[in-house]
Design a protein around this motif. Structure first.
Motif, PDB file in Angstrom:
ATOM      1  N   GLY A  12      46.611  43.443  28.356  1.00 40.32           N
ATOM      2  CA  GLY A  12      45.647  44.535  28.228  1.00 40.32           C
ATOM      3  C   GLY A  12      44.256  44.028  27.893  1.00 40.32           C
ATOM      4  N   THR A  13      44.198  43.045  26.999  1.00 41.16           N
ATOM      5  CA  THR A  13      42.915  42.471  26.595  1.00 41.16           C
ATOM      6  C   THR A  13      42.222  41.778  27.764  1.00 41.16           C
ATOM      7  N   ARG A  14      42.962  40.951  28.482  1.00 42.87           N
ATOM      8  CA  ARG A  14      42.370  40.188  29.583  1.00 42.87           C
ATOM      9  C   ARG A  14      41.939  41.081  30.745  1.00 42.87           C
ATOM     10  N   VAL A  15      42.766  42.072  31.063  1.00 49.04           N
ATOM     11  CA  VAL A  15      42.404  42.975  32.155  1.00 49.04           C
ATOM     12  C   VAL A  15      41.131  43.736  31.824  1.00 49.04           C
ATOM     13  N   PHE A  16      41.034  44.217  30.586  1.00 48.09           N
ATOM     14  CA  PHE A  16      39.831  44.931  30.170  1.00 48.09           C
ATOM     15  C   PHE A  16      38.601  44.035  30.306  1.00 48.09           C
ATOM     16  N   ARG A  17      38.689  42.808  29.834  1.00 53.64           N
ATOM     17  CA  ARG A  17      37.538  41.909  29.881  1.00 53.64           C
ATOM     18  C   ARG A  17      37.155  41.567  31.317  1.00 53.64           C
ATOM     19  N   ILE A  18      38.147  41.382  32.176  1.00 57.46           N
ATOM     20  CA  ILE A  18      37.858  41.092  33.579  1.00 57.46           C
ATOM     21  C   ILE A  18      37.127  42.262  34.222  1.00 57.46           C
ATOM     22  N   CYS A  19      37.610  43.476  33.987  1.00 59.42           N
ATOM     23  CA  CYS A  19      36.992  44.661  34.595  1.00 59.42           C
ATOM     24  C   CYS A  19      35.562  44.857  34.110  1.00 59.42           C
ATOM     25  N   VAL A  20      35.334  44.670  32.819  1.00 61.06           N
ATOM     26  CA  VAL A  20      33.979  44.815  32.272  1.00 61.06           C
ATOM     27  C   VAL A  20      33.082  43.703  32.809  1.00 61.06           C
ATOM     28  N   GLY A  21      33.606  42.475  32.831  1.00 62.84           N
ATOM     29  CA  GLY A  21      32.813  41.339  33.293  1.00 62.84           C
ATOM     30  C   GLY A  21      32.406  41.442  34.756  1.00 62.84           C
ATOM     31  N   GLN A  49      56.890  38.964  44.356  1.00 62.49           N
ATOM     32  CA  GLN A  49      56.668  37.539  44.119  1.00 62.49           C
ATOM     33  C   GLN A  49      55.172  37.225  44.117  1.00 62.49           C
ATOM     34  N   VAL A  50      54.449  37.804  45.056  1.00 61.80           N
ATOM     35  CA  VAL A  50      53.001  37.604  45.133  1.00 61.80           C
ATOM     36  C   VAL A  50      52.315  38.226  43.921  1.00 61.80           C
ATOM     37  N   LEU A  51      52.728  39.423  43.544  1.00 59.18           N
ATOM     38  CA  LEU A  51      52.135  40.090  42.383  1.00 59.18           C
ATOM     39  C   LEU A  51      52.314  39.278  41.113  1.00 59.18           C
ATOM     40  N   GLU A  52      53.499  38.716  40.911  1.00 61.22           N
ATOM     41  CA  GLU A  52      53.754  37.944  39.699  1.00 61.22           C
ATOM     42  C   GLU A  52      52.918  36.668  39.686  1.00 61.22           C
ATOM     43  N   GLY A  53      52.816  36.011  40.833  1.00 58.64           N
ATOM     44  CA  GLY A  53      51.967  34.824  40.902  1.00 58.64           C
ATOM     45  C   GLY A  53      50.517  35.157  40.617  1.00 58.64           C
ATOM     46  N   ALA A  54      50.052  36.283  41.161  1.00 55.75           N
ATOM     47  CA  ALA A  54      48.665  36.712  40.924  1.00 55.75           C
ATOM     48  C   ALA A  54      48.447  37.044  39.454  1.00 55.75           C
ATOM     49  N   ARG A  55      49.410  37.720  38.839  1.00 55.38           N
ATOM     50  CA  ARG A  55      49.282  38.068  37.422  1.00 55.38           C
ATOM     51  C   ARG A  55      49.118  36.814  36.574  1.00 55.38           C
ATOM     52  N   GLN A  56      49.920  35.795  36.855  1.00 54.12           N
ATOM     53  CA  GLN A  56      49.845  34.551  36.087  1.00 54.12           C
ATOM     54  C   GLN A  56      48.476  33.900  36.219  1.00 54.12           C
ATOM     55  N   VAL A  57      47.973  33.832  37.439  1.00 53.39           N
ATOM     56  CA  VAL A  57      46.689  33.151  37.673  1.00 53.39           C
ATOM     57  C   VAL A  57      45.526  33.954  37.105  1.00 53.39           C
ATOM     58  N   PHE A  58      45.515  35.274  37.308  1.00 52.61           N
ATOM     59  CA  PHE A  58      44.435  36.100  36.759  1.00 52.61           C
ATOM     60  C   PHE A  58      44.401  36.013  35.239  1.00 52.61           C
ATOM     61  N   MET A  59      45.559  35.992  34.609  1.00 53.85           N
ATOM     62  CA  MET A  59      45.605  35.935  33.145  1.00 53.85           C
ATOM     63  C   MET A  59      45.136  34.580  32.616  1.00 53.85           C
ATOM     64  N   SER A  60      45.388  33.518  33.361  1.00 52.24           N
ATOM     65  CA  SER A  60      44.997  32.189  32.885  1.00 52.24           C
ATOM     66  C   SER A  60      43.577  31.808  33.276  1.00 52.24           C
ATOM     67  N   ASP A  61      43.123  32.259  34.463  1.00 51.52           N
ATOM     68  CA  ASP A  61      41.823  31.811  34.980  1.00 51.52           C
ATOM     69  C   ASP A  61      40.767  32.910  35.073  1.00 51.52           C
ATOM     70  N   GLY A  62      41.154  34.173  34.840  1.00 53.74           N
ATOM     71  CA  GLY A  62      40.204  35.266  34.997  1.00 53.74           C
ATOM     72  C   GLY A  62      40.033  35.618  36.459  1.00 53.74           C
ATOM     73  N   PHE A  63      39.239  36.631  36.725  1.00 50.48           N
ATOM     74  CA  PHE A  63      39.058  37.073  38.105  1.00 50.48           C
ATOM     75  C   PHE A  63      38.231  36.061  38.898  1.00 50.48           C
TER      76      PHE A  63
END
Length: 207
Positions: free
Chosen positions: A105-114, A16-30
């Motif tokens: 995949g796109t968002r995770v890559f950009r977050i990691c590089v950023g 449940q925590v992982l899914e909530g985190a995934r939603q927020v990271f994808m919408s707001d970035g790290f």
């Protein structure tokens, strides 16, 4: 990430925590994601969230790691490695292209590089649970195909890296530089087919 926290503590609300985190990271970035927002999206208290994940970096890495692991597991379950090498390579290329061009995949890559300069361990860990995991799976298949006399490869690790790069041709650069947000089936197939044909031309055993 604190020393010794290589793996999170599992519990009833872990997913449940992982899914909530995934939603927020994808919408707001790290950087834009707050622990308050993640806890709210997950429907848990901050205390519950921290009981699983000691900090935001560790939580993000678990989101990315589990997604990459699921991709690898899906590929293992759906790809018949006993099929001819060309067919297996096309299936692998399809899995890779779909992940590379996906919103996640796109968002995770950009977050990691950023975040790589401030948090270099974030990029290193993503590389370990993403590209390195794919490389290991591919080298396993290459060795099998070599034994069957379908491929002739001296450096399987290099060949895996080369195939990975071939599967990014055109699509990846357009994604990175925000030239395209989505890709058609024809565009994906063009890259997939080109990757397989070039790889077979270099490493395939001639009949």
């Amino acid at each position: 990430m604190p020393d010794g926290a290589a793996e999170p503590k599992k519990g009833r609300k872990f997913d449940q925590v992982l899914e909530g985190a995934r939603q927020v990271f994808m919408s707001d970035g790290f950087e834009g994601a707050s622990v308050d927002d993640i806890a709210r999206a997950a429907g848990v208290s901050k205390a519950t969230l921290y009981s699983y994940f000691p900090d935001k970096r560790f939580l993000f890495m678990q989101v990315a790691k589990i997604a990459c692991q699921r991709q690898a597991d899906h590929a293992i379950e759906t790809i018949d490695i006993t099929a001819p090498a060309r067919q297996v390579l096309r299936s692998i290329a399809s899995e890779m292209v779909e992940f590379i061009t996906s919103e996640f995949g796109t968002r995770v890559f950009r977050i990691c590089v950023g975040e790589s300069e401030r948090f270099p361990e974030l990029a290193r860990e993503f590389y370990a649970c993403g590209p390195m995991l794919i490389r290991e799976r591919m080298t396993d298949f290459f060795r099998l195909a070599i034994e069957r006399g379908e491929l002739q490869i001296n450096d399987v690790a290099l060949a895996a890296d080369q195939f990975h790069e071939l599967c990014k041709a055109d699509l990846f650069s357009r994604m990175v530089f925000c030239m395209s947000g989505t890709f058609t089936r024809a565009e994906k197939d063009r890259t997939i087919d080109g990757a397989v044909e070039m790889f077979i031309a270099r490493y395939g055993v001639k009949p």
